[in-house]
Design a protein around this motif. Structure first.
Motif, PDB file in Angstrom:
ATOM      1  N   GLU A   1       3.827   8.485  -7.157  1.00  9.71           N
ATOM      2  CA  GLU A   1       3.787   9.847  -7.705  1.00  9.71           C
ATOM      3  C   GLU A   1       4.614  10.847  -6.903  1.00  9.71           C
ATOM      4  O   GLU A   1       5.349  11.632  -7.498  1.00  9.71           O
ATOM      5  CB  GLU A   1       2.339  10.317  -7.858  1.00  9.71           C
ATOM      6  CG  GLU A   1       1.666   9.693  -9.067  1.00  9.71           C
ATOM      7  CD  GLU A   1       0.302  10.276  -9.336  1.00  9.71           C
ATOM      8  OE1 GLU A   1       0.209  11.089 -10.284  1.00  9.71           O
ATOM      9  OE2 GLU A   1      -0.645   9.932  -8.615  1.00  9.71           O
TER      10      GLU A   1
ATOM     11  N   LEU B   1       1.262   4.318  -2.792  1.00  4.44           N
ATOM     12  CA  LEU B   1       1.007   5.718  -2.452  1.00  4.44           C
ATOM     13  C   LEU B   1       2.212   6.620  -2.722  1.00  4.44           C
ATOM     14  O   LEU B   1       2.051   7.822  -2.936  1.00  4.44           O
ATOM     15  CB  LEU B   1       0.600   5.837  -0.975  1.00  4.44           C
ATOM     16  CG  LEU B   1      -0.741   5.209  -0.599  1.00  4.44           C
ATOM     17  CD1 LEU B   1      -0.942   5.255   0.913  1.00  4.44           C
ATOM     18  CD2 LEU B   1      -1.892   5.913  -1.319  1.00  4.44           C
ATOM     19  N   LEU B   2       3.415   6.067  -2.717  1.00  5.94           N
ATOM     20  CA  LEU B   2       4.625   6.869  -2.890  1.00  5.94           C
ATOM     21  C   LEU B   2       5.081   7.026  -4.335  1.00  5.94           C
ATOM     22  O   LEU B   2       6.005   7.786  -4.598  1.00  5.94           O
ATOM     23  CB  LEU B   2       5.774   6.256  -2.073  1.00  5.94           C
ATOM     24  CG  LEU B   2       5.653   6.387  -0.557  1.00  5.94           C
ATOM     25  CD1 LEU B   2       6.805   5.671   0.128  1.00  5.94           C
ATOM     26  CD2 LEU B   2       5.609   7.848  -0.153  1.00  5.94           C
TER      27      LEU B   2
ATOM     28  N   ILE C   1       0.835  -1.203   0.000  1.00  8.24           N
ATOM     29  CA  ILE C   1       0.000   0.000   0.000  1.00  8.24           C
ATOM     30  C   ILE C   1       0.867   1.250   0.000  1.00  8.24           C
ATOM     31  O   ILE C   1       0.655   2.175  -0.798  1.00  8.24           O
ATOM     32  CB  ILE C   1      -0.964  -0.014   1.203  1.00  8.24           C
ATOM     33  CG1 ILE C   1      -1.955  -1.166   1.052  1.00  8.24           C
ATOM     34  CG2 ILE C   1      -1.688   1.320   1.345  1.00  8.24           C
ATOM     35  CD1 ILE C   1      -2.750  -1.486   2.289  1.00  8.24           C
ATOM     36  N   LEU C   2       1.859   1.293   0.868  1.00 10.18           N
ATOM     37  CA  LEU C   2       2.745   2.446   0.958  1.00 10.18           C
ATOM     38  C   LEU C   2       3.504   2.671  -0.348  1.00 10.18           C
ATOM     39  O   LEU C   2       3.639   3.800  -0.818  1.00 10.18           O
ATOM     40  CB  LEU C   2       3.723   2.266   2.118  1.00 10.18           C
ATOM     41  CG  LEU C   2       4.636   3.446   2.419  1.00 10.18           C
ATOM     42  CD1 LEU C   2       3.824   4.672   2.805  1.00 10.18           C
ATOM     43  CD2 LEU C   2       5.607   3.080   3.533  1.00 10.18           C
TER      44      LEU C   2
END
Length: 143
Positions: A65, A62-63, A58-59
């Protein structure tokens, strides 16, 4: 070389290294549905690594972009019911297929597992059929 191709090669290589590392270090298959299922059916001492692995997925997403990488963007309106139905169907498919695309497609195929070869061929055929059907429906609806 096109940066999209370079990113795909880099990502694929990292997935392969992570899969090989997991098998060599822990004797476990890197299948996301199995990791999630194991985290939901917690056994003492076997939960932390699963939760950390899933959090990392998940992280990492999210990172992408914020770290300056480009991502594909496709705007298709969806409601929460689409996600619920999609999640249910994915869960049902991974249960029936005894694993997911990462477990069968990456780990199973590389080990030449007959079950994984059949499962991966089935994933691909059904994915192609679904895209063809949806594309046909969109063309009919949005003429």
């Amino acid at each position: 070389m096109n940066s999209a191709i370079l990113y795909a090669l880099l990502g694929g290589g990292l997935i392969g290294l992570a899969s090989a590392g997991m098998l060599l270090a822990n004797g476990r298959i890197l299948g996301v549905s199995g990791i999630l299922g194991g985290a939901l059916r917690a056994k003492p001492g076997d939960t932390r690594w699963r939760v950390l692995f899933l959090a990392g997925l998940i992280l990492g997403g999210l990172l992408i972009e914020p770290l300056g990488f480009t991502v594909m963007s496709l705007e298709v309106p969806r409601t929460w019911i689409h996600f619920v139905i999609g999640g249910f169907l994915v869960g049902l498919g991974t249960t029936i297929g005894n694993g997911c695309t990462s477990g069968h497609g990456v780990c199973g195929v590389s080990r030449l597992s007959p079950r994984s070869l059949v499962a991966t061929a089935t994933f691909m055929i059904m994915g192609i059929a679904a895209v063809g059907l949806i594309d046909h429906l969109f063309k009919a609806v949005f003429k």
